[in-house]
Design a protein around this motif. Structure first.
Motif, PDB file in Angstrom:
ATOM      1  N   PHE A 219       0.843  -1.202   0.000  1.00 38.07           N
ATOM      2  CA  PHE A 219       0.000   0.000   0.000  1.00 38.07           C
ATOM      3  C   PHE A 219       0.875   1.247   0.000  1.00 38.07           C
ATOM      4  O   PHE A 219       0.646   2.195  -0.769  1.00 38.07           O
ATOM      5  N   THR A 220       1.889   1.240   0.857  1.00 34.01           N
ATOM      6  CA  THR A 220       2.785   2.399   0.953  1.00 34.01           C
ATOM      7  C   THR A 220       3.549   2.617  -0.352  1.00 34.01           C
ATOM      8  O   THR A 220       3.685   3.746  -0.838  1.00 34.01           O
TER       9      THR A 220
ATOM     10  N   MET B  24       4.418   5.780  -5.271  1.00 36.44           N
ATOM     11  CA  MET B  24       4.644   5.747  -6.705  1.00 36.44           C
ATOM     12  C   MET B  24       3.726   6.738  -7.424  1.00 36.44           C
ATOM     13  O   MET B  24       4.153   7.495  -8.312  1.00 36.44           O
ATOM     14  N   VAL B  25       2.455   6.772  -7.040  1.00 36.67           N
ATOM     15  CA  VAL B  25       1.504   7.697  -7.666  1.00 36.67           C
ATOM     16  C   VAL B  25       1.858   9.138  -7.321  1.00 36.67           C
ATOM     17  O   VAL B  25       1.808  10.043  -8.177  1.00 36.67           O
TER      18      VAL B  25
ATOM     19  N   ILE C  95      -7.274 -18.353  -1.066  1.00 33.57           N
ATOM     20  CA  ILE C  95      -6.885 -17.748  -2.349  1.00 33.57           C
ATOM     21  C   ILE C  95      -7.710 -16.491  -2.620  1.00 33.57           C
ATOM     22  O   ILE C  95      -7.174 -15.438  -2.998  1.00 33.57           O
ATOM     23  N   ILE C  96      -9.012 -16.583  -2.420  1.00 37.90           N
ATOM     24  CA  ILE C  96      -9.897 -15.422  -2.628  1.00 37.90           C
ATOM     25  C   ILE C  96      -9.554 -14.317  -1.646  1.00 37.90           C
ATOM     26  O   ILE C  96      -9.499 -13.129  -2.009  1.00 37.90           O
ATOM     27  N   GLN C  97      -9.296 -14.691  -0.380  1.00 36.34           N
ATOM     28  CA  GLN C  97      -8.945 -13.683   0.634  1.00 36.34           C
ATOM     29  C   GLN C  97      -7.662 -12.949   0.235  1.00 36.34           C
ATOM     30  O   GLN C  97      -7.574 -11.724   0.352  1.00 36.34           O
ATOM     31  N   ALA C  98      -6.667 -13.720  -0.229  1.00 39.94           N
ATOM     32  CA  ALA C  98      -5.403 -13.099  -0.641  1.00 39.94           C
ATOM     33  C   ALA C  98      -5.613 -12.187  -1.840  1.00 39.94           C
ATOM     34  O   ALA C  98      -5.082 -11.063  -1.883  1.00 39.94           O
ATOM     35  N   GLY C  99      -6.373 -12.660  -2.812  1.00 36.19           N
ATOM     36  CA  GLY C  99      -6.628 -11.844  -3.996  1.00 36.19           C
ATOM     37  C   GLY C  99      -7.313 -10.537  -3.661  1.00 36.19           C
ATOM     38  O   GLY C  99      -6.905  -9.458  -4.122  1.00 36.19           O
ATOM     39  N   VAL C 100      -8.353 -10.600  -2.844  1.00 32.68           N
ATOM     40  CA  VAL C 100      -9.102  -9.397  -2.474  1.00 32.68           C
ATOM     41  C   VAL C 100      -8.221  -8.431  -1.683  1.00 32.68           C
ATOM     42  O   VAL C 100      -8.206  -7.213  -1.929  1.00 32.68           O
ATOM     43  N   ALA C 101      -7.465  -8.985  -0.720  1.00 31.07           N
ATOM     44  CA  ALA C 101      -6.642  -8.131   0.146  1.00 31.07           C
ATOM     45  C   ALA C 101      -5.569  -7.397  -0.660  1.00 31.07           C
ATOM     46  O   ALA C 101      -5.351  -6.192  -0.472  1.00 31.07           O
ATOM     47  N   PHE C 102      -4.891  -8.109  -1.559  1.00 26.42           N
ATOM     48  CA  PHE C 102      -3.816  -7.451  -2.305  1.00 26.42           C
ATOM     49  C   PHE C 102      -4.342  -6.556  -3.420  1.00 26.42           C
ATOM     50  O   PHE C 102      -3.692  -5.582  -3.799  1.00 26.42           O
TER      51      PHE C 102
ATOM     52  N   GLY D 106      -6.535  -0.331  -4.394  1.00 25.16           N
ATOM     53  CA  GLY D 106      -7.159   0.582  -3.426  1.00 25.16           C
ATOM     54  C   GLY D 106      -6.283   1.769  -3.132  1.00 25.16           C
ATOM     55  O   GLY D 106      -6.760   2.925  -3.089  1.00 25.16           O
ATOM     56  N   SER D 107      -4.973   1.514  -2.953  1.00 24.04           N
ATOM     57  CA  SER D 107      -4.064   2.628  -2.665  1.00 24.04           C
ATOM     58  C   SER D 107      -3.968   3.572  -3.858  1.00 24.04           C
ATOM     59  O   SER D 107      -3.922   4.801  -3.704  1.00 24.04           O
ATOM     60  N   VAL D 108      -3.964   2.997  -5.062  1.00 24.67           N
ATOM     61  CA  VAL D 108      -3.915   3.826  -6.279  1.00 24.67           C
ATOM     62  C   VAL D 108      -5.147   4.700  -6.371  1.00 24.67           C
ATOM     63  O   VAL D 108      -5.062   5.917  -6.643  1.00 24.67           O
TER      64      VAL D 108
END
Length: 901
Positions: free
Chosen positions: A391-392, A397-398, A471-478, A484-486
């Motif tokens: 996230f950081t 980067m943006v 797998i779904i939890q990891a995908g959603v979180a990342f 989300g950060s972007v």
């Protein structure tokens, strides 16, 4: 065309900043790898075990009876719909010469359940062939050897040829083969003998499988729930069977002695008649002798000789009659003994053992449960650190591209078009990282754990599959961490005017920092040191993120070691500080004079303490029934040297006649407080009510301790010890086995249990988690390295103009490197200190989650855990320092110092 060109430029920038892009992917990969991999390991281990047991058709239920089993028992089971029932024979054989105990099973090639796995050779084809446990090969047995089983009560042959070595699904563990009441009490290996060799009509075991649980994961809750119902159904069928079996046994004995009774009665009549005949003959002979005096001498001599012959014949008949009387008395004694045996017959006990009772089954399930418990905490925290750094990184980067965003807005690009580049960047990094993490994690971590624990269990292969929940939890979180950060930063940046975005952000105003007020310290610092400390406090968010990232990784490494230390500490805390005896001798009913004599004469036994050991049950709605060992010492004062009881606040506890002392985990499970009244149930399900006097520290098992007087009060029974606690000198395994054999040979002892065996078993279970801990530490170290590198990379990219300026001012390469690295060193040291605290808290939380129904894991972290974690973190800092040094040497100063156009 415009969009196509912008899209190309977007991918070109990804390639040009591939270092950062790869770093983000690596962070996401590591986070996903550990999270998904460890989350999948428990289910994979359970499924692998379940697949093996399903393939070998392990029986769902085994029925065993102390009175043996008959066709009547088999027919009762067959009355239950959709079950398969198979009968078998089993017994324990002790080879006194070799000092080995063998559990002998019957082998029938038509039997479908409990299929053997041939490791070498082949299964028996002839009656004089057998196969041995694969563990027996390690004892020196070879195919072709002659194996002797000298038990004529069970088998009609003594010698067999070994034709193979096998594994049985009845024994999941490769280390343990169970206990028995023959030999030294420990089963060394098993043997399968063709069923035709067994001479008994009484079965040793009935194997049962149920159609309604086929295909279900044997470690799953659905299987367990259905099997509980199946067992209850079986128990209902057998509710009257113990009484019937007792009547059958008595009837069998009666039938056996009935002919003998008839023969004894007939013999007594015949002997009585023979006695009368002999008495009459003797009287007649004596009368004839008196008449000899009236005969002439020659006739008298001849008659006397004839009478002597008759007397001799009479004496022989008398002798024969005496022998018959002796035989008759022996027969009467045998009948009397049989009648006494019949009178002393106890009600047979029927045992219904599910798969969980099989050797090693529960240990393997516990391994999976512990991994699952750890997976609920450790990988999640790891995952959080990875997501936070991602996230950081994406946010910075943006923010770095403010000028480009302003230019695109000024050229007429819409917000969606401008966002496209960063969305692609974020989604691509997340998808690649998550995909690689899922594939690598799922296919490596479960396999590594399975392979490294395979020497403990005889499962053949691992059944790897993708667990979609993690797998779904990891995908959603990342996706949230990247995309989300972007979006969050873009929303902020795109609302500003192009003219504002085209201007660089005003630098933060300089302020005096806290250290400047400490004049003696500040005045002694060099210029470079002062600059470094000013930058640290000037950019607090950068400092906080760096410390959090490093502290999180250090804490994860500390926690990895701490988990192992804490799990290992169970035996260290339980045996010695609490349990301070070395063996328990469990007595059979009756006298135990020989046992006491052996214990007194053995020089390695320092002292003995008579106690009552009984297994009680504690029940509560909504809570699984727990087995509790009740220990009642004969002498309370002596007991304190065998068991050191302490309250939860560390105060010593003495047993009194006012109540019971219960173990900590039992109180926790059932929410028990001091002063509560508990209702236990003994083996006959009689209620035993006790008041809780105190709760004692305990790490392994459930216990309740009471005095002899309180025992008599709550049970209504007279005190009679059924066990001895032994305090011994250090004994070898051979010496322990020798003592156990001596005690069992008296027929007064059921079993001798040495705590050294329990300690070894517990350590073996904990060692199974070593690969998991190793994976945690390695991946945490890798994450620490990537985090340090990424944060340093961001730091350099954000401050490239500043670094170029000091290079232009004449700073040497090493000085420029230290300009950045000095901050990293401070971040690292602060991160390590904070990480120690995080690791301690995280370990405590994990061990609480990993605790089981009968085990409490103490929070223990040994000093090497802190040292190794710090050394690894510092090592990664040094590596990053070296890489950074070469990178700073090649900064293009002219390009970096160009004025903003």
């Amino acid at each position: 065309m415009k969009n196509k060109t912008y899209l190309k430029a977007s991918f070109r920038e990804i390639w040009q900043s591939r270092g950062r892009f790869i770093a983000i992917i690596l962070i996401i990969l590591l986070g996903t790898l550990l999270f998904v991999g460890v989350k999948t390991t428990g289910p994979v281990l359970n499924t692998s075990g379940s697949d093996y047991l399903e393939k070998q058709n392990l029986s769902d239920l085994q029925v065993i009876s102390t009175g043996g089993l008959t066709e009547v028992d088999e027919s009762l089971l067959k009355e239950i719909p959709n079950v398969e029932v198979e009968s078998g024979y089993q017994f324990y054989y002790a080879d006194e010469e070799k000092g080995e105990v063998v559990q002998v099973f019957s082998y029938d090639d038509a039997q479908k359940q409990n299929q053997l796995v041939v490791e070498k050779g082949y299964l028996p084809k002839a009656d004089n062939e057998l196969v041995l446990d694969a563990a027996a090969e390690k004892l020196g047995y070879q195919i072709g050897d002659t194996f002797t089983l000298d038990d004529s009560d069970q088998l009609d042959k003594k010698e067999y040829e070994i034709v193979g070595f096998v594994n049985s699904p009845l024994f999941i563990s490769n280390k343990d083969r169970g206990m028995t009441n023959v030999g030294d009490g420990n089963v060394d290996y098993f043997a399968y003998v063709p069923v035709k060799n067994f001479t008994s009509d009484i079965f040793g075991v009935l194997y049962v499988t149920f159609d309604n649980v086929k295909g279900l994961n044997t470690y799953g809750s659905e299987y367990k729930d259905l099997m509980q119902k199946n067992q209850e159904l079986v128990e209902e069928k057998f509710v009257d069977r113990p009484k019937q079996r007792l009547a059958e046994l008595r009837s069998m004995i009666e039938d056996e002695i009935a002919p003998a009774k008839k023969e004894i009665a007939d013999g007594q009549t015949q002997i009585s008649e023979a006695k009368e005949q002999l008495t009459a003959a003797q009287e007649e002979l004596d009368a004839n002798r008196q008449l000899l005096a009236q005969l002439p001498e020659a006739q008298a001599a001849a008659a006397s000789a004839q009478l002597d012959e008759v007397q001799k014949e009479l004496d022989e008949n008398k002798q024969t009659l005496t022998e018959q009387e002796t035989k008759l008395e022996d027969a009467e004694t045998e009948v009397s003994d049989a009648e006494k045996e019949m009178a002393d017959l106890k009600m047979p006990t029927y045992l219904f053992n599910q798969r969980t009772e099989n050797i090693g089954f529960q240990d393997y399930g516990d391994l999976s449960d512990r991994i699952a418990a750890i997976a609920n905490v450790f990988p999640v925290f790891f995952f959080f650190i990875a997501a936070l750094i991602t996230f950081t990184t994406m946010t910075r980067m943006v923010e770095e591209n403010r000028k480009e965003i302003g230019t695109l807005k000024a050229l007429g690009y819409s917000r969606v078009e401008i966002s496209q580049k960063y969305v692609i960047y974020a989604v691509l990094a997340a998808v690649i990282g998550v995909a690689l993490g899922v594939v690598i994690g799922t296919n490596t971590i479960p396999r590594i754990v399975f392979e490294l624990s395979s020497d403990q269990y005889n499962f053949q292969k691992v059944s790897v599959f993708y667990e979609w929940g993690p797998i779904i939890q990891a995908g959603v979180a990342f996706l949230f961490a990247t995309l989300g950060s972007v979006i969050i930063v873009l929303i902020k940046e795109l609302t500003e005017k192009p003219s504002t975005l085209l201007q660089p952000k005003a630098p933060k105003p300089g302020k005096r920092i806290f250290l400047e007020y400490i004049t003696p310290l500040w005045s002694r610092m060099s210029f470079n040191q002062k600059v470094s400390y000013r930058n640290l406090f000037r950019y607090k968010s950068r400092m906080i993120m760096a410390i959090i990232g490093i502290a999180g990784c250090t804490g994860l490494m500390v926690a990895g070691f701490g988990i192992k230390n804490s799990l290992e500490a169970v035996t260290d805390k339980q045996f010695g500080p609490i349990i301070d005896y070395q063996a328990v001798v469990t007595l059979d009913d009756g006298s135990f004079d020989q046992t006491e004599e052996i214990l007194e004469k053995n020089s390695q036994i320092n002292s003995t303490l008579p106690v009552i050991n009984e297994v009680l049950e504690l029940k509560k709605a909504g809570q699984a029934t727990q087995s509790v060992t009740m220990t009642v010492p004969k002498d309370v004062k002596d007991f304190s040297s065998y068991l050191h009881l302490s309250s939860l606040d560390g105060k010593s506890i003495d047993l009194t006649n006012d109540g019971a002392v219960i173990s900590e985990k039992l109180a926790d499970l059932f929410d028990i407080q001091v002063g509560d009244e508990l209702t236990f149930y003994d083996e006959d399900q009689n209620e035993v009510k006790m008041k809780v006097q105190e709760i004692a520290q305990n790490y392994l098992g459930h216990f309740v301790y009471i005095t002899a007087e309180y025992y008599e009060k709550v049970t209504g029974k007279e005190y009679q010890n059924n066990s001895f606690l032994l305090k011994t000198a250090t004994m070898t395994t051979k010496e322990e086995n020798s003592l156990a054999e001596q005690l069992l040979a008296t027929d007064e002892v059921k079993n001798t249990s040495f705590l050294s065996s329990q300690i070894e078993t517990q350590k073996g279970m904990i060692n199974n988690l070593d690969p998991v801990v190793l994976i945690f530490v390695v991946l945490s170290g890798l994450l620490a390295f990537v985090v340090l590198y990424n944060l340093t990379n961001i730091n350099i990219s954000e401050r490239v103009r500043e670094l170029s300026t000091i290079k232009v001012l004449g700073f040497f390469d090493k000085e420029v490197t230290m300009y950045i690295i000095r901050e990293n060193i401070i971040f690292t040291l602060l991160g390590i200190v904070v990480g120690y605290g995080i690791g301690y808290v995280l370990t405590g939380f994990i061990v609480r989650q990993a605790s089981m129904e009968s085990i409490i894991f103490p929070l223990v972290i040994h000093w090497p855990a802190y040292v190794i974690s710090a050394v690894l973190t510092i090592t990664f800092t040094i590596i990053v320092m070296i890489v950074t040094h070469f990178k700073l040497k090649h900064i293009d100063m002219i390009d970096s110092l160009k004025a903003n156009e």
